[in-house]
Design a protein around this motif. Structure first.
Motif, PDB file in Angstrom:
ATOM      1  N   GLU A  23       0.825  -1.203   0.000  1.00 28.06           N
ATOM      2  CA  GLU A  23       0.000   0.000   0.000  1.00 28.06           C
ATOM      3  C   GLU A  23       0.862   1.257   0.000  1.00 28.06           C
ATOM      4  O   GLU A  23       0.558   2.238  -0.673  1.00 28.06           O
ATOM      5  CB  GLU A  23      -0.944  -0.005   1.194  1.00 28.06           C
ATOM      6  CG  GLU A  23      -2.082  -0.981   1.050  1.00 28.06           C
ATOM      7  CD  GLU A  23      -2.957  -1.032   2.288  1.00 28.06           C
ATOM      8  OE1 GLU A  23      -2.576  -0.440   3.327  1.00 28.06           O
ATOM      9  OE2 GLU A  23      -4.022  -1.650   2.214  1.00 28.06           O
ATOM     10  N   HIS A  24       1.955   1.216   0.755  1.00 24.22           N
ATOM     11  CA  HIS A  24       2.873   2.355   0.779  1.00 24.22           C
ATOM     12  C   HIS A  24       3.497   2.577  -0.600  1.00 24.22           C
ATOM     13  O   HIS A  24       3.603   3.709  -1.069  1.00 24.22           O
ATOM     14  CB  HIS A  24       3.957   2.131   1.835  1.00 24.22           C
ATOM     15  CG  HIS A  24       4.982   3.216   1.875  1.00 24.22           C
ATOM     16  ND1 HIS A  24       4.688   4.487   2.324  1.00 24.22           N
ATOM     17  CD2 HIS A  24       6.288   3.239   1.502  1.00 24.22           C
ATOM     18  CE1 HIS A  24       5.772   5.241   2.221  1.00 24.22           C
ATOM     19  NE2 HIS A  24       6.758   4.492   1.736  1.00 24.22           N
ATOM     20  N   LEU A  29       3.778   5.564  -5.729  1.00 19.60           N
ATOM     21  CA  LEU A  29       3.636   5.582  -7.183  1.00 19.60           C
ATOM     22  C   LEU A  29       2.559   6.566  -7.626  1.00 19.60           C
ATOM     23  O   LEU A  29       2.715   7.273  -8.625  1.00 19.60           O
ATOM     24  CB  LEU A  29       3.302   4.182  -7.694  1.00 19.60           C
ATOM     25  CG  LEU A  29       4.459   3.195  -7.752  1.00 19.60           C
ATOM     26  CD1 LEU A  29       3.950   1.813  -8.147  1.00 19.60           C
ATOM     27  CD2 LEU A  29       5.514   3.663  -8.720  1.00 19.60           C
ATOM     28  N   ALA A  30       1.458   6.621  -6.883  1.00 12.24           N
ATOM     29  CA  ALA A  30       0.398   7.570  -7.224  1.00 12.24           C
ATOM     30  C   ALA A  30       0.902   9.003  -7.090  1.00 12.24           C
ATOM     31  O   ALA A  30       0.612   9.858  -7.940  1.00 12.24           O
ATOM     32  CB  ALA A  30      -0.815   7.339  -6.329  1.00 12.24           C
ATOM     33  N   GLU A  31       1.670   9.288  -6.056  1.00 14.55           N
ATOM     34  CA  GLU A  31       2.230  10.629  -5.871  1.00 14.55           C
ATOM     35  C   GLU A  31       3.224  10.960  -6.982  1.00 14.55           C
ATOM     36  O   GLU A  31       3.235  12.083  -7.507  1.00 14.55           O
ATOM     37  CB  GLU A  31       2.911  10.730  -4.501  1.00 14.55           C
ATOM     38  CG  GLU A  31       3.522  12.081  -4.218  1.00 14.55           C
ATOM     39  CD  GLU A  31       2.494  13.195  -4.193  1.00 14.55           C
ATOM     40  OE1 GLU A  31       2.841  14.318  -4.602  1.00 14.55           O
ATOM     41  OE2 GLU A  31       1.342  12.954  -3.782  1.00 14.55           O
ATOM     42  N   GLN A  32       4.045  10.001  -7.360  1.00 16.11           N
ATOM     43  CA  GLN A  32       4.989  10.226  -8.456  1.00 16.11           C
ATOM     44  C   GLN A  32       4.254  10.479  -9.768  1.00 16.11           C
ATOM     45  O   GLN A  32       4.659  11.323 -10.564  1.00 16.11           O
ATOM     46  CB  GLN A  32       5.922   9.032  -8.596  1.00 16.11           C
ATOM     47  CG  GLN A  32       6.928   8.899  -7.478  1.00 16.11           C
ATOM     48  CD  GLN A  32       7.730   7.613  -7.583  1.00 16.11           C
ATOM     49  OE1 GLN A  32       7.452   6.753  -8.421  1.00 16.11           O
ATOM     50  NE2 GLN A  32       8.728   7.469  -6.720  1.00 16.11           N
ATOM     51  N   ARG A  34       1.211  11.818 -10.075  1.00 15.91           N
ATOM     52  CA  ARG A  34       0.660  13.174 -10.008  1.00 15.91           C
ATOM     53  C   ARG A  34       1.735  14.220 -10.244  1.00 15.91           C
ATOM     54  O   ARG A  34       1.516  15.199 -10.964  1.00 15.91           O
ATOM     55  CB  ARG A  34      -0.008  13.402  -8.647  1.00 15.91           C
ATOM     56  CG  ARG A  34      -1.364  12.759  -8.512  1.00 15.91           C
ATOM     57  CD  ARG A  34      -2.093  13.263  -7.272  1.00 15.91           C
ATOM     58  NE  ARG A  34      -1.412  12.918  -6.035  1.00 15.91           N
ATOM     59  CZ  ARG A  34      -1.594  11.787  -5.360  1.00 15.91           C
ATOM     60  NH1 ARG A  34      -2.449  10.884  -5.816  1.00 15.91           N
ATOM     61  NH2 ARG A  34      -0.930  11.544  -4.254  1.00 15.91           N
ATOM     62  N   THR A  35       2.899  14.011  -9.672  1.00 19.68           N
ATOM     63  CA  THR A  35       4.002  14.960  -9.861  1.00 19.68           C
ATOM     64  C   THR A  35       4.442  14.994 -11.319  1.00 19.68           C
ATOM     65  O   THR A  35       4.667  16.076 -11.882  1.00 19.68           O
ATOM     66  CB  THR A  35       5.195  14.559  -8.962  1.00 19.68           C
ATOM     67  OG1 THR A  35       4.764  14.506  -7.607  1.00 19.68           O
ATOM     68  CG2 THR A  35       6.328  15.554  -9.094  1.00 19.68           C
ATOM     69  N   ALA A  36       4.536  13.845 -11.941  1.00 19.46           N
ATOM     70  CA  ALA A  36       4.939  13.792 -13.352  1.00 19.46           C
ATOM     71  C   ALA A  36       3.910  14.483 -14.242  1.00 19.46           C
ATOM     72  O   ALA A  36       4.273  15.226 -15.162  1.00 19.46           O
ATOM     73  CB  ALA A  36       5.131  12.344 -13.790  1.00 19.46           C
ATOM     74  N   LYS A  37       2.628  14.275 -13.962  1.00 25.18           N
ATOM     75  CA  LYS A  37       1.586  14.930 -14.756  1.00 25.18           C
ATOM     76  C   LYS A  37       1.635  16.446 -14.571  1.00 25.18           C
ATOM     77  O   LYS A  37       1.473  17.203 -15.528  1.00 25.18           O
ATOM     78  CB  LYS A  37       0.208  14.401 -14.366  1.00 25.18           C
ATOM     79  CG  LYS A  37      -0.078  13.021 -14.885  1.00 25.18           C
ATOM     80  CD  LYS A  37      -1.464  12.572 -14.496  1.00 25.18           C
ATOM     81  CE  LYS A  37      -1.755  11.179 -15.018  1.00 25.18           C
ATOM     82  NZ  LYS A  37      -3.112  10.728 -14.645  1.00 25.18           N
ATOM     83  N   ARG A  38       1.853  16.890 -13.337  1.00 25.85           N
ATOM     84  CA  ARG A  38       1.939  18.325 -13.064  1.00 25.85           C
ATOM     85  C   ARG A  38       3.119  18.942 -13.814  1.00 25.85           C
ATOM     86  O   ARG A  38       2.996  20.001 -14.430  1.00 25.85           O
ATOM     87  CB  ARG A  38       2.081  18.557 -11.566  1.00 25.85           C
ATOM     88  CG  ARG A  38       2.021  20.006 -11.160  1.00 25.85           C
ATOM     89  CD  ARG A  38       2.178  20.235  -9.657  1.00 25.85           C
ATOM     90  NE  ARG A  38       1.521  19.258  -8.820  1.00 25.85           N
ATOM     91  CZ  ARG A  38       2.151  18.390  -8.025  1.00 25.85           C
ATOM     92  NH1 ARG A  38       3.467  18.386  -7.960  1.00 25.85           N
ATOM     93  NH2 ARG A  38       1.479  17.545  -7.282  1.00 25.85           N
ATOM     94  N   GLU A  39       4.268  18.274 -13.769  1.00 24.53           N
ATOM     95  CA  GLU A  39       5.452  18.778 -14.476  1.00 24.53           C
ATOM     96  C   GLU A  39       5.222  18.803 -15.983  1.00 24.53           C
ATOM     97  O   GLU A  39       5.642  19.739 -16.670  1.00 24.53           O
ATOM     98  CB  GLU A  39       6.672  17.928 -14.139  1.00 24.53           C
ATOM     99  CG  GLU A  39       7.175  18.128 -12.736  1.00 24.53           C
ATOM    100  CD  GLU A  39       8.311  17.185 -12.384  1.00 24.53           C
ATOM    101  OE1 GLU A  39       8.735  16.391 -13.255  1.00 24.53           O
ATOM    102  OE2 GLU A  39       8.780  17.245 -11.240  1.00 24.53           O
TER     103      GLU A  39
END
Length: 110
Positions: A23-24, A29-32, A34-39
């Motif tokens: 789960e961690h 991976l979900a945070e990464q 989101r960060t990649a999409k934002r960038e």
């Protein structure tokens, strides 16, 4: 024949630990993602803005030339009207002055 030794059963006490780790990893991976999409969105916006700046910079010399042409033509028409003593040349002289002033104030685009 010899019988197979009995194998110990799977210890399920580690399942909760493994589940927590998985789960961690999923949240990381979900945070990464989101960060990649934002960038990617930021890069796309920056590229779009740069393309617009390049287009504007390329069109500025044409704009300056067009404004100077309008000013020269308006001044010539004003002179013709002044010499012919017909019409109102003042409006054409004002147009010529405004067009030449805008051409002078327009950046060169370099």
């Amino acid at each position: 024949m010899s019988s197979m030794p009995e194998q110990p059963g799977y210890d399920h006490s580690d399942t909760d630990v493994l589940l927590a780790e998985v789960e961690h990893q999923l949240t990381c991976l979900a945070e990464q993602t989101r960060t990649a999409k934002r960038e990617r969105r930021q890069l796309r916006r920056a590229r779009r803005a740069e393309r617009l700046r390049l287009r504007v910079r390329a069109s500025l010399p044409v704009l300056r030339s067009g404004l100077m042409f309008i000013g020269i033509v308006a001044f010539a028409i004003g002179l013709v009207l002044l010499m012919a003593d017909t019409g109102d040349p003042k409006a054409f002289f004002e147009l010529a002055g405004a067009a030449c002033a805008l051409a002078a104030l327009t950046p060169s685009g370099k």
